[in-house]
Design a protein around this motif. Structure first.
Motif, short mmCIF file in Angstrom:
data_model
loop_
_atom_site.label_atom_id
_atom_site.label_comp_id
_atom_site.label_asym_id
_atom_site.label_seq_id
_atom_site.Cartn_x
_atom_site.Cartn_y
_atom_site.Cartn_z
N ASN A 162 40.54 39.08 38.76
CA ASN A 162 40.88 37.86 39.50
C ASN A 162 41.29 36.71 38.58
N PRO A 179 41.79 47.24 39.83
CA PRO A 179 42.27 47.58 41.19
C PRO A 179 43.78 47.49 41.28
N ASP A 180 44.34 48.21 42.23
CA ASP A 180 45.79 48.19 42.42
C ASP A 180 46.28 46.89 43.03
N ASP A 181 45.38 46.20 43.75
CA ASP A 181 45.78 44.99 44.48
C ASP A 181 45.36 43.72 43.74
N PRO A 183 45.47 40.04 42.37
CA PRO A 183 46.06 38.87 43.02
C PRO A 183 47.34 38.39 42.35
#
Length: 245
Positions: A162, A179-181, A183
């Motif tokens: 993040n 993670p792939d997502d 921000p």
């Protein structure tokens, strides 16, 4: 694996050892020449079973002996508790027997050195287990030299992901845990850049020892070199908890 033909006379040979992770490698670097590297046999973290044999093999392939080694550098971490201990124990023993200097090399600096030429600053991350990452930020100070901008820290995977900003570059084996997502859309370097190799360890070692020689100083960590763990092992943390309960 590749080999090069060399002459022994008036030559400097620097041995690099990398055993900080699941894979490992050994390399010999002769300034001005191609680096020779051999991957350790894939036996999990059992580097102790192959390290001595592979060092013997690489020296024989170059027609040199242990006595021809000018200096030995070993990846000191962060990384696997067992792997780091094996590599450092071997390096210190080799240095004691041959009399050549031993240098501990920042594993993350060796990873940063594998960055593409246009990269001048990068985060380097690796798995610290239990949902955490080892995190360091490195910047290029010359063509083949990288320095740590701040102390390596222990950060959670979520918090580090993040915190990334647009335009950030990230390297190291810890990328697989992100993670792939995310921000933002940082630049994640390819797999060929993420794993530390003995070739970079050997090259960094040569630079350090050549600089100390030029400054008419000496550097040898054969007696006091220790692995850089940053955190205790799970077994040690469990023991501490039992003692404090």
């Amino acid at each position: 694996m590749y080999f090069v033909c060399v002459r022994v006379e008036n030559s400097e040979f620097y041995l690099g050892i990398e055993t900080s992770g699941l894979s490992g490698s050994v390399a010999v670097y002769r300034p001005g020449q191609q680096i020779t590297q051999i991957e350790l046999s894939q036996q999990g973290r059992k580097h102790a079973q192959t390290l001595v044999a592979e060092v013997k093999n690489i020296l024989e392939s170059l027609n040199i002996s242990a006595r021809h080694i000018t200096g030995i550098g070993v990846s000191r971490g962060p990384g696997s508790f067992t792997g780091l201990r094996i590599g450092i124990t071997f390096a210190k023993t080799f240095g004691y027997v041959t009399g050549c200097p031993v240098i501990g090399i920042d594993t993350f600096a060796a990873i940063a050195m594998k960055s593409p030429p246009e990269i001048t600053e990068t985060w380097v991350i690796s798995n610290a287990q239990r949902g955490d990452l080892f995190v360091g930020k490195y910047r290029k100070t010359s063509e083949r030299h990288w320095e740590n901008d701040s102390e390596i820290q222990l950060r959670s995977i979520e918090e580090f992901g993040n915190s990334l900003q647009p335009g950030d570059t990230v390297s190291g084996p810890g990328i697989a845990l992100l993670p792939d997502d995310l921000p933002t859309a940082p630049r994640l370097l390819g797999t060929e850049c993420r794993t530390p190799q003995a070739a970079e360890v050997a090259e960094i070692t040569a630079g350090i020892l050549q600089e100390t020689t030029a400054n008419q100083s000496t550097r040898n960590e054969v007696w006091d070199l220790t692995p850089f763990y940053l955190r205790k092992s799970a077994a040690e943390e469990k023991w501490d908890a039992q003692q404090n309960s």
